[in-house]
Write a protein that holds these residues in place. Structure first.
Motif, PDB file in Angstrom:
ATOM      1  N   PRO A 132       0.791  -1.230   0.000  1.00 61.74           N
ATOM      2  CA  PRO A 132       0.000   0.000   0.000  1.00 61.74           C
ATOM      3  C   PRO A 132       0.826   1.284   0.000  1.00 61.74           C
ATOM      4  CG  PRO A 132      -0.923  -1.569   1.543  1.00 61.74           C
ATOM      5  CD  PRO A 132       0.370  -2.156   1.066  1.00 61.74           C
ATOM      6  N   THR A 133       2.055   1.212   0.554  1.00 58.62           N
ATOM      7  CA  THR A 133       2.889   2.415   0.562  1.00 58.62           C
ATOM      8  C   THR A 133       3.894   2.417  -0.590  1.00 58.62           C
ATOM      9  OG1 THR A 133       4.352   1.330   2.161  1.00 58.62           O
ATOM     10  CG2 THR A 133       2.695   2.838   3.037  1.00 58.62           C
ATOM     11  N   GLY A 134       3.779   1.423  -1.482  1.00 57.32           N
ATOM     12  CA  GLY A 134       4.630   1.404  -2.672  1.00 57.32           C
ATOM     13  C   GLY A 134       4.031   2.288  -3.761  1.00 57.32           C
ATOM     14  N   VAL A 135       4.612   2.193  -4.967  1.00 58.99           N
ATOM     15  CA  VAL A 135       4.163   3.038  -6.082  1.00 58.99           C
ATOM     16  C   VAL A 135       2.706   2.766  -6.431  1.00 58.99           C
ATOM     17  CG1 VAL A 135       4.548   3.613  -8.514  1.00 58.99           C
ATOM     18  CG2 VAL A 135       6.506   3.198  -7.021  1.00 58.99           C
ATOM     19  N   SER A 136       2.330   1.487  -6.531  1.00 57.44           N
ATOM     20  CA  SER A 136       0.950   1.130  -6.887  1.00 57.44           C
ATOM     21  C   SER A 136      -0.032   1.581  -5.811  1.00 57.44           C
ATOM     22  CB  SER A 136       0.823  -0.382  -7.078  1.00 57.44           C
ATOM     23  OG  SER A 136       1.704  -0.823  -8.072  1.00 57.44           O
ATOM     24  N   GLY A 137       0.380   1.401  -4.555  1.00 64.37           N
ATOM     25  CA  GLY A 137      -0.467   1.851  -3.453  1.00 64.37           C
ATOM     26  C   GLY A 137      -0.650   3.356  -3.470  1.00 64.37           C
ATOM     27  N   ASP A 138       0.419   4.076  -3.832  1.00 65.79           N
ATOM     28  CA  ASP A 138       0.336   5.538  -3.934  1.00 65.79           C
ATOM     29  C   ASP A 138      -0.699   5.957  -4.969  1.00 65.79           C
ATOM     30  OD1 ASP A 138       2.194   5.972  -1.996  1.00 65.79           O
ATOM     31  OD2 ASP A 138       3.876   6.292  -3.363  1.00 65.79           O
ATOM     32  N   THR A 139      -0.730   5.228  -6.102  1.00 61.50           N
ATOM     33  CA  THR A 139      -1.694   5.540  -7.172  1.00 61.50           C
ATOM     34  C   THR A 139      -3.122   5.406  -6.660  1.00 61.50           C
ATOM     35  OG1 THR A 139      -0.136   4.663  -8.797  1.00 61.50           O
ATOM     36  CG2 THR A 139      -2.394   4.978  -9.539  1.00 61.50           C
ATOM     37  N   LEU A 140      -3.390   4.327  -5.939  1.00 65.93           N
ATOM     38  CA  LEU A 140      -4.731   4.120  -5.374  1.00 65.93           C
ATOM     39  C   LEU A 140      -5.077   5.214  -4.371  1.00 65.93           C
ATOM     40  CD1 LEU A 140      -5.109   0.287  -4.607  1.00 65.93           C
ATOM     41  CD2 LEU A 140      -6.307   1.620  -6.314  1.00 65.93           C
ATOM     42  N   ARG A 141      -4.117   5.506  -3.505  1.00 62.89           N
ATOM     43  CA  ARG A 141      -4.353   6.492  -2.450  1.00 62.89           C
ATOM     44  C   ARG A 141      -4.598   7.883  -3.047  1.00 62.89           C
ATOM     45  NH1 ARG A 141      -0.360   5.079   0.332  1.00 62.89           N
ATOM     46  NH2 ARG A 141       1.101   6.769   0.010  1.00 62.89           N
ATOM     47  N   GLU A 142      -3.779   8.267  -4.018  1.00 64.26           N
ATOM     48  CA  GLU A 142      -3.929   9.590  -4.641  1.00 64.26           C
ATOM     49  C   GLU A 142      -5.266   9.715  -5.369  1.00 64.26           C
ATOM     50  OE1 GLU A 142      -0.471   9.885  -7.086  1.00 64.26           O
ATOM     51  OE2 GLU A 142       0.879   9.983  -5.341  1.00 64.26           O
ATOM     52  N   ALA A 143      -5.679   8.630  -6.054  1.00 69.74           N
ATOM     53  CA  ALA A 143      -6.958   8.661  -6.782  1.00 69.74           C
ATOM     54  C   ALA A 143      -8.124   8.792  -5.801  1.00 69.74           C
ATOM     55  CB  ALA A 143      -7.112   7.402  -7.629  1.00 69.74           C
ATOM     56  N   LEU A 144      -8.045   8.067  -4.667  1.00 65.96           N
ATOM     57  CA  LEU A 144      -9.120   8.138  -3.678  1.00 65.96           C
ATOM     58  C   LEU A 144      -9.195   9.530  -3.047  1.00 65.96           C
ATOM     59  CD1 LEU A 144     -11.258   6.183  -2.415  1.00 65.96           C
ATOM     60  CD2 LEU A 144      -9.717   5.974  -0.472  1.00 65.96           C
ATOM     61  N   LEU A 145      -8.029  10.130  -2.795  1.00 67.96           N
ATOM     62  CA  LEU A 145      -8.000  11.474  -2.215  1.00 67.96           C
ATOM     63  C   LEU A 145      -8.497  12.523  -3.202  1.00 67.96           C
ATOM     64  CD1 LEU A 145      -4.624  11.269  -0.251  1.00 67.96           C
ATOM     65  CD2 LEU A 145      -6.916  11.417   0.727  1.00 67.96           C
ATOM     66  N   GLU A 146      -8.232  12.305  -4.489  1.00 66.70           N
ATOM     67  CA  GLU A 146      -8.742  13.223  -5.507  1.00 66.70           C
ATOM     68  C   GLU A 146     -10.256  13.084  -5.640  1.00 66.70           C
ATOM     69  OE1 GLU A 146      -8.384  14.171 -10.295  1.00 66.70           O
ATOM     70  OE2 GLU A 146      -6.826  12.976  -9.334  1.00 66.70           O
ATOM     71  N   LEU A 147     -10.720  11.856  -5.511  1.00 71.49           N
ATOM     72  CA  LEU A 147     -12.152  11.578  -5.654  1.00 71.49           C
ATOM     73  C   LEU A 147     -12.956  12.115  -4.465  1.00 71.49           C
ATOM     74  CD1 LEU A 147     -14.227  10.090  -7.431  1.00 71.49           C
ATOM     75  CD2 LEU A 147     -13.762   8.026  -6.110  1.00 71.49           C
ATOM     76  N   ARG A 148     -12.421  11.957  -3.261  1.00 75.38           N
ATOM     77  CA  ARG A 148     -13.090  12.390  -2.033  1.00 75.38           C
ATOM     78  C   ARG A 148     -14.548  11.899  -1.971  1.00 75.38           C
ATOM     79  NH1 ARG A 148     -10.483  17.178  -3.364  1.00 75.38           N
ATOM     80  NH2 ARG A 148     -12.403  18.339  -3.783  1.00 75.38           N
ATOM     81  N   PRO A 149     -14.753  10.574  -1.931  1.00 73.90           N
ATOM     82  CA  PRO A 149     -16.128  10.046  -1.897  1.00 73.90           C
ATOM     83  C   PRO A 149     -16.893  10.534  -0.673  1.00 73.90           C
ATOM     84  CG  PRO A 149     -14.506   8.291  -2.243  1.00 73.90           C
ATOM     85  CD  PRO A 149     -13.757   9.498  -1.841  1.00 73.90           C
ATOM     86  N   VAL A 173     -28.238   4.643 -12.149  1.00 71.65           N
ATOM     87  CA  VAL A 173     -26.853   4.296 -12.472  1.00 71.65           C
ATOM     88  C   VAL A 173     -26.431   3.079 -11.660  1.00 71.65           C
ATOM     89  CG1 VAL A 173     -24.445   5.040 -12.383  1.00 71.65           C
ATOM     90  CG2 VAL A 173     -26.185   6.642 -13.044  1.00 71.65           C
ATOM     91  N   THR A 174     -25.922   2.068 -12.355  1.00 68.69           N
ATOM     92  CA  THR A 174     -25.297   0.933 -11.672  1.00 68.69           C
ATOM     93  C   THR A 174     -23.819   1.277 -11.529  1.00 68.69           C
ATOM     94  OG1 THR A 174     -26.853  -0.654 -12.588  1.00 68.69           O
ATOM     95  CG2 THR A 174     -24.761  -1.531 -11.812  1.00 68.69           C
ATOM     96  N   VAL A 175     -23.396   1.512 -10.296  1.00 63.97           N
ATOM     97  CA  VAL A 175     -22.042   2.009 -10.061  1.00 63.97           C
ATOM     98  C   VAL A 175     -21.079   0.854  -9.808  1.00 63.97           C
ATOM     99  CG1 VAL A 175     -22.850   4.239  -9.192  1.00 63.97           C
ATOM    100  CG2 VAL A 175     -22.486   2.360  -7.584  1.00 63.97           C
ATOM    101  N   LEU A 176     -19.793   1.146 -10.000  1.00 63.66           N
ATOM    102  CA  LEU A 176     -18.763   0.134  -9.787  1.00 63.66           C
ATOM    103  C   LEU A 176     -18.551  -0.137  -8.304  1.00 63.66           C
ATOM    104  CD1 LEU A 176     -16.433   1.589 -12.517  1.00 63.66           C
ATOM    105  CD2 LEU A 176     -17.486  -0.661 -12.626  1.00 63.66           C
ATOM    106  N   GLY A 177     -18.921   0.813  -7.477  1.00 64.01           N
ATOM    107  CA  GLY A 177     -18.825   0.642  -6.027  1.00 64.01           C
ATOM    108  C   GLY A 177     -19.456   1.836  -5.345  1.00 64.01           C
ATOM    109  N   THR A 178     -20.360   1.601  -4.398  1.00 58.44           N
ATOM    110  CA  THR A 178     -21.042   2.725  -3.741  1.00 58.44           C
ATOM    111  C   THR A 178     -20.068   3.595  -2.966  1.00 58.44           C
ATOM    112  OG1 THR A 178     -21.563   1.249  -1.904  1.00 58.44           O
ATOM    113  CG2 THR A 178     -23.281   1.593  -3.532  1.00 58.44           C
ATOM    114  N   SER A 179     -18.958   3.010  -2.523  1.00 60.68           N
ATOM    115  CA  SER A 179     -17.998   3.771  -1.721  1.00 60.68           C
ATOM    116  C   SER A 179     -17.138   4.709  -2.559  1.00 60.68           C
ATOM    117  CB  SER A 179     -17.097   2.817  -0.931  1.00 60.68           C
ATOM    118  OG  SER A 179     -16.451   1.918  -1.798  1.00 60.68           O
ATOM    119  N   LEU A 180     -17.315   4.706  -3.889  1.00 69.66           N
ATOM    120  CA  LEU A 180     -16.492   5.569  -4.741  1.00 69.66           C
ATOM    121  C   LEU A 180     -17.249   6.761  -5.321  1.00 69.66           C
ATOM    122  CD1 LEU A 180     -14.240   3.103  -6.757  1.00 69.66           C
ATOM    123  CD2 LEU A 180     -13.712   4.420  -4.730  1.00 69.66           C
TER     124      LEU A 180
END
Length: 561
Positions: free
Chosen positions: A35-52, A464-471
Motif C-alpha cells: 500500500p505504501t509502494g508506487v501502486s499503493g500511492d496511485t490508489l491512495r492519490e486517486a481516492l483522495l482526488e475523488l473524495r467520496p 446508475v449501476t455504479v462500480l462501487g457505492t464507496s467511490l
C-alpha cells in the motif's frame, strides 16, 4: 459547476474512478502490492482526488470517524492489527481449525492465520475485490494520518500524547479516568473533539471488547509508524487459486445447479417460475404472517406487525411464521456454494388462499399456479454471474436439457437516491452502467401509480449501476442528476441483472422472450445531502414500510396475472 484547469469536478472524479479500477485490475493480475509502494500511492492519490461522500473527511488532516465505522463493519474484526492481508478463493479453510470471522455488514468468510496475517475469502467476483481494496486504501490513509501526527522525526521519536496512549492501551481493563485520559490524548492526534471521541468510543465498543476504539486507533498508528521508521511495510496479496478462478462463474454455477436440482426433485421445474431478488423475510412474511398472526395484524395494523417481525428481539414470533411457512409450501435452501446467497422456493399450490391476504387469478389448476423463487441480494457483478447461470437450461447427466419456465424477474433492493430522502421509492426505466457506454432500457411492470397511496415520495427515471457505492462523490452524482441522463438513484446490481435477463431472453432464448421485469428500490441514503450517506447509519424501521410495499405490489402482479 466549477472548473479546475479546464475540467469539471465531475470529469476529474470520473477520471479518478477509472484510474482506481485500472490500478486494482493491474494489481490483481500482478498478484501483490504494498500500500505504501508506487501502486499503493496511485490508489491512495486517486481516492483522495475523488473524495467520496461516504469517506467524509478522508482528504483532510483530521480523522474520519463515521467512514471508519462504515469500513470496519465490512472488514473482519482485527484487520487493523494485520500487516499481511491475503485475498483467497474458497480453498478449504472451513475444514481447518481456523475460526471463521464474518464482518457484521458483509457476508464474507475471513481467517486470522496468525498475529500478522488475515486471509479474506472472495467468492462473489470482482466487485468484492474492488470493495475490499477501496476500504483498505481508506484504512491505510487514516493509519498514516495518525503516524504523521505522532512522529517527531524519522528515527522513531513520538509525541507525549502517543506515549501516554501506548501505556494505557497495554492494560487489560481501564478505569473511567484512564479511558477518558486516553481519549483526551487521542483527540490531539486525531484532530477531533473529546465529545466526538466519546461518542465514537460508544459506537465502536462491543461486549467482548469495550475498549475496541482505542485498540483500533493504537494499531492503525503503530503499523503506520513502523512503515515509516523501520520500512516494515504492509502487504496485500492475491492467491494463485483466486487469480485462476475469478470470472469463471464457479460459485454461481454450483449455486444455480443446486437450485435447479431442487426444483426438479420437487417437480416444480415446468411450473411458471417467478424470480424475486429480495431479502429472506418480506416475501415469506407477506404470504404467511396474515395466516399465522392474523389477530396481531388486525389489532396493531400490518406495518406495525412487520416492524415487530423485523426486530431481532422477536425471534419467537419470526420462528412461528417460518415454521408454518416450511410446512405449507416454502423450501429453504441455505447457501453452501460460497455465493452467500440463500434461497427460498414457494410452491403456491400449497397456500391456504382463504386465509392469506392474496388474490389468485381464477381457474388455475395446481400445475398452473406460480412458483416463487426468492434469492437473497447479490453483490455487484455477482448479480450477472448468478442469474446468467440460473437461466441456463438444466441438464442432469446424459438426460435431455430442460428449460425453465421463467415468467418474470423482480428486483427489489436498497439504493442511494439523488432527490428525496431515506425510505422514498425509486422506479427505474433504465439502468446505465457507470464507466462504460452500456445502458439497458426496459419496460418496467411497476409504475409510479402503483405506489401513489403509500404516502411515500416516488421517483421514476434512469438509475446508475455504479462500480462501487464507496467511490461516489457529490460532483459526479450531481452531474448524473442534473444532466439529460435524468438519473434518480444509484445502486450496484441493476445493469448486471438486466444484462443476464436480456441475453437469456433475447439472444440465447433459454427463457421466453416476453419475460416480465420489475425493478423497485427504496432509498437507504441520499449522497447529495451532507450527513445522509450510508456512513451516517442504517435505515432502521424506516425501511420496513417501503420493503413491504414493494413486496406486496410484486406479489399482487404475480398472483393476479
Amino acid at each position: 459547476m466549477n472548473t479546475i484547469k479546464g475540467r469539471t469536478r465531475a470529469q476529474e472524479s470520473t477520471n479518478a474512478i477509472e484510474r482506481m479500477y485500472i490500478t486494482m485490475r493491474h494489481l490483481f493480475n500482478r498478484g501483490f502490492y504494498k500500500p505504501t509502494g508506487v501502486s499503493g500511492d496511485t490508489l491512495r492519490e486517486a481516492l483522495l482526488e475523488l473524495r467520496p461522500e461516504i469517506y467524509g473527511s478522508v482528504a483532510e488532516d483530521k480523522a474520519e470517524l463515521n467512514g471508519l465505522m462504515y469500513v470496519l463493519d465490512r472488514l473482519p474484526i482485527g484487520i487493523e492489527e494485520c500487516r499481511y492481508i491475503n485475498l483467497i478463493s474458497d480453498e478449504g479453510y472451513k475444514e481447518s481449525h481456523f475460526k471463521v470471522i464474518v464482518p457484521p455488514k458483509r457476508r464474507r468468510n475471513c481467517y486470522r492465520v496468525d498475529d500478522e496475517q488475515m486471509n479474506i475469502e472472495i467468492t462473489r467476483g470482482r466487485s468484492d475485490i474492488y470493495d475490499i481494496l477501496t476500504h483498505l486504501t481508506f484504512l491505510f490513509i487514516e493509519s498514516h494520518k495518525i503516524s504523521k501526527n505522532v512522529l517527531v522525526n524519522k528515527s522513531g521519536e513520538v509525541t507525549r500524547d502517543w506515549t501516554k496512549i501506548e501505556n494505557i492501551v497495554g492494560k487489560k481493563k481501564l478505569t473511567l479516568a484512564e479511558r477518558e485520559n486516553a481519549l483526551i490524548h487521542l483527540s490531539n492526534i486525531l484532530g477531533r473533539t473529546f465529545d466526538e471521541l466519546l461518542q465514537a468510543h460508544k459506537t465502536f465498543a462491543t461486549k467482548e471488547n469495550p475498549e475496541r476504539f482505542l485498540s483500533i486507533m493504537y494499531w492503525l498508528g503503530k503499523l503506520g509508524i513502523e512503515e515509516v521508521v523501520n520500512e516494515n511495510k504492509r502487504s496485500i496479496t492475491f492467491s494463485p487459486i483466486l487469480r485462476e478462478r475469478l470470472g469463471h462463474h464457479i460459485h454461481g454455477e454450483i449455486w444455480a445447479n443446486t437450485i435447479k436440482k431442487t426444483l426438479k426433485k420437487e417437480e416444480l421445474l415446468g411450473r411458471p417460475i417467478h424470480i424475486i431478488s429480495a431479502n429472506m423475510h418480506s416475501v415469506m412474511n407477506s404470504i404467511y404472517a396474515p395466516i399465522v398472526i392474523n389477530k396481531e395484524i388486525k389489532s396493531k395494523g400490518e406495518y406495525k406487525v412487520y416492524e415487530m417481525l423485523s426486530d431481532p428481539n422477536n425471534e419467537e414470533l419470526r420462528e412461528k411464521v417460518k415454521q408454518y411457512a416450511e410446512k405449507n409450501g416454502m423450501i429453504s435452501i441455505p447457501d453452501t456454494s460460497g455465493t452467500n446467497i440463500d434461497v427460498q422456493i414457494f410452491d403456491t399450490s400449497k397456500i391456504d388462499y382463504a386465509k392469506a391476504d392474496l388474490k389468485l387469478k381464477e381457474h388455475l389448476n395446481n400445475q398452473e399456479k406460480p412458483v416463487l423463487f426468492v434469492m437473497d441480494y447479490a453483490f455487484g457483478e455477482q448479480a450477472y454471474e448468478t442469474i446468467d447461470e440460473l437461466l441456463k437450461p438444466y441438464k442432469e447427466g446424459k438426460h435431455k436439457e430442460e428449460y425453465l419456465n421463467v415468467v418474470s424477474v423482480s428486483i427489489m433492493g436498497k439504493a442511494g437516491i439523488l432527490e428525496g430522502g431515506k425510505g422514498d421509492l425509486m422506479i427505474p426505466t433504465s439502468h446505465i452502467f457507470e464507466g462504460t457506454a452500456d445502458n439497458y432500457p426496459f419496460h418496467n411492470e411497476l409504475k409510479v401509480s402503483d405506489f401513489e397511496e403509500s404516502e411515500l415520495k416516488v421517483f421514476e427515471g434512469a438509475m446508475v449501476t455504479v462500480l462501487g457505492t464507496s467511490l461516489q462523490n457529490r460532483d459526479l452524482l450531481k452531474f448524473f442528476h442534473d444532466s439529460t441522463w435524468n438519473v434518480i438513484g444509484l445502486e450496484m446490481e441493476g445493469a448486471h441483472y438486466q444484462k443476464a435477463v436480456q441475453s437469456a431472453s433475447k439472444i440465447r432464448r433459454s427463457i421466453r422472450e416476453d419475460v416480465k421485469v420489475r425493478y423497485a428500490y427504496y432509498a437507504s441514503d441520499n449522497p447529495l445531502e451532507t450527513g445522509s450517506t450510508l456512513a451516517s447509519g442504517g435505515l432502521g424501521i424506516t425501511g420496513v414500510k417501503p420493503t413491504y410495499l414493494i413486496t406486496k405490489k410484486i406479489l399482487e402482479q404475480i398472483f393476479e396475472g
